[in-house]
Design a protein around this motif. Structure first.
Motif, mmCIF file in Angstrom:
data_model
loop_
_atom_site.group_PDB
_atom_site.id
_atom_site.type_symbol
_atom_site.label_atom_id
_atom_site.label_comp_id
_atom_site.label_asym_id
_atom_site.label_seq_id
_atom_site.Cartn_x
_atom_site.Cartn_y
_atom_site.Cartn_z
ATOM 1 N N LEU A 58 0.833 -1.210 0.000
ATOM 2 C CA LEU A 58 0.000 0.000 0.000
ATOM 3 C C LEU A 58 0.863 1.253 0.000
ATOM 4 N N ALA A 59 1.950 1.236 0.772
ATOM 5 C CA ALA A 59 2.855 2.391 0.797
ATOM 6 C C ALA A 59 3.520 2.581 -0.565
ATOM 7 N N ARG A 60 3.894 1.494 -1.228
ATOM 8 C CA ARG A 60 4.487 1.602 -2.562
ATOM 9 C C ARG A 60 3.485 2.163 -3.565
ATOM 10 N N ARG A 61 2.231 1.712 -3.480
ATOM 11 C CA ARG A 61 1.199 2.225 -4.389
ATOM 12 C C ARG A 61 0.973 3.725 -4.179
ATOM 13 N N LEU A 62 0.946 4.135 -2.911
ATOM 14 C CA LEU A 62 0.759 5.565 -2.632
ATOM 15 C C LEU A 62 1.950 6.370 -3.129
ATOM 16 N N SER A 69 -2.502 13.578 -8.506
ATOM 17 C CA SER A 69 -3.279 13.144 -7.336
ATOM 18 C C SER A 69 -2.498 13.367 -6.040
ATOM 19 N N ALA A 70 -1.809 14.499 -5.959
ATOM 20 C CA ALA A 70 -0.971 14.788 -4.792
ATOM 21 C C ALA A 70 -1.812 14.973 -3.527
ATOM 22 N N ALA A 71 -2.970 15.618 -3.645
ATOM 23 C CA ALA A 71 -3.811 15.838 -2.461
ATOM 24 C C ALA A 71 -4.351 14.513 -1.933
ATOM 25 N N PHE A 72 -4.780 13.647 -2.844
ATOM 26 C CA PHE A 72 -5.276 12.330 -2.435
ATOM 27 C C PHE A 72 -4.159 11.512 -1.796
ATOM 28 N N ALA A 74 -1.449 12.615 -0.257
ATOM 29 C CA ALA A 74 -1.109 13.177 1.054
ATOM 30 C C ALA A 74 -2.144 12.786 2.103
ATOM 31 N N ARG A 75 -3.419 12.826 1.718
ATOM 32 C CA ARG A 75 -4.483 12.477 2.660
ATOM 33 C C ARG A 75 -4.403 10.997 3.050
ATOM 34 N N CYS A 76 -4.217 10.130 2.063
ATOM 35 C CA CYS A 76 -4.145 8.691 2.344
ATOM 36 C C CYS A 76 -2.869 8.329 3.104
ATOM 37 N N ALA A 77 -1.774 8.974 2.754
ATOM 38 C CA ALA A 77 -0.508 8.701 3.446
ATOM 39 C C ALA A 77 -0.585 9.108 4.909
ATOM 40 N N SER A 78 -1.176 10.270 5.168
ATOM 41 C CA SER A 78 -1.292 10.703 6.568
ATOM 42 C C SER A 78 -2.242 9.797 7.347
ATOM 43 N N ALA A 79 -3.303 9.322 6.703
ATOM 44 C CA ALA A 79 -4.218 8.396 7.381
ATOM 45 C C ALA A 79 -3.525 7.072 7.689
ATOM 46 N N LEU A 80 -2.750 6.564 6.742
ATOM 47 C CA LEU A 80 -2.024 5.312 6.963
ATOM 48 C C LEU A 80 -0.983 5.462 8.060
ATOM 49 N N LEU A 81 -0.228 6.555 8.006
ATOM 50 C CA LEU A 81 0.793 6.779 9.034
ATOM 51 C C LEU A 81 0.176 6.980 10.409
ATOM 52 N N GLU A 82 -0.955 7.654 10.469
ATOM 53 C CA GLU A 82 -1.642 7.859 11.758
ATOM 54 C C GLU A 82 -2.122 6.532 12.338
ATOM 55 N N LYS A 83 -2.658 5.679 11.462
ATOM 56 C CA LYS A 83 -3.139 4.369 11.904
ATOM 57 C C LYS A 83 -1.989 3.511 12.415
ATOM 58 N N LEU A 84 -0.902 3.476 11.667
ATOM 59 C CA LEU A 84 0.249 2.671 12.076
ATOM 60 C C LEU A 84 0.909 3.232 13.335
ATOM 61 N N TYR A 85 0.928 4.550 13.478
ATOM 62 C CA TYR A 85 1.482 5.151 14.689
ATOM 63 C C TYR A 85 0.593 4.843 15.897
ATOM 64 N N GLY A 86 -0.710 4.898 15.705
ATOM 65 C CA GLY A 86 -1.631 4.581 16.793
ATOM 66 C C GLY A 86 -1.515 3.141 17.244
#
Length: 185
Positions: A58-62, A69-72, A74-86
């Motif tokens: 998923l990280a490679r695809r992003l 699609s830079a805004a999309f 950034a939004r998905c990357a921050s959501a993924l990083l937030e989930k993994l950090y949590g």
């Protein structure tokens, strides 16, 4: 003709698959990880490897998304990083590079016995697994007897001994914090 196996022979050979025994053995790295993190079941480690592989893909695809699609991204990357950090699998929320290096060992380090050793509630993983299986540990209000529990960062502070645990009483005696009311009960 092969004779029918006796009861004790069936019991010994119950977990052994004679047809595909080489495939069931696993790799040396897998066996080392099973020993290092005291995993009781190989299926847990296989599941952790599959989850880590999915996150890396998923990280490679992003990362490979186009500039339109830079805004999309950034939004998905921050959501993924937030989930993994949590979940406690990554230490920082800055870039997707940490997601691409995620391994199954990160999942193993978030298991309850590993956190007991980290919090110095147990000397080693063997004792920590024993404490969890015997029901001496609770996470929040629930008593946990499964050592495969993955503990997120938000719940990490709520790992304590069970109130009726003999280990808790020993710790309180050692620290001279045991209440007289507890002695009567």
């Amino acid at each position: 003709m092969v004779r029918k196996l006796k009861y004790h022979e069936q019991k010994l050979l119950r977990r052994l698959e004679l047809v595909s025994w080489e495939a069931a053995a696993g790799s040396l790295a897998e066996v080392k990880a099973l020993r290092r993190y005291r995993l009781g079941r190989r299926e847990d480690y296989v599941q952790y490897k599959a989850l880590a592989r999915t996150v890396r893909a998923l990280a490679r695809r992003l990362r490979d998304l186009g500039p339109d699609s830079a805004a999309f991204r950034a939004r998905c990357a921050s959501a993924l990083l937030e989930k993994l950090y949590g979940l406690g699998l990554v230490n920082c929320r800055r870039s997707l590079a940490v997601c691409e290096s995620l391994s199954a060992a990160a999942f193993c380090r978030r298991r309850l016995p590993c956190l007991l050793v980290k919090l110095r509630m147990a000397q080693n993983l063997r004792h920590a697994v024993t404490f969890v299986e015997q029901g001496h540990v609770r996470v929040g209000p629930e008593v946990v007897t499964d050592p495969a529990l993955l503990v997120p960062r938000a719940v990490e502070d709520f790992i304590t001994w069970v109130d009726a645990s003999r280990l808790r009483q020993k710790v309180l005696d050692y620290n001279q914090e045991r209440d007289d009311f507890d002695l009567a009960a």
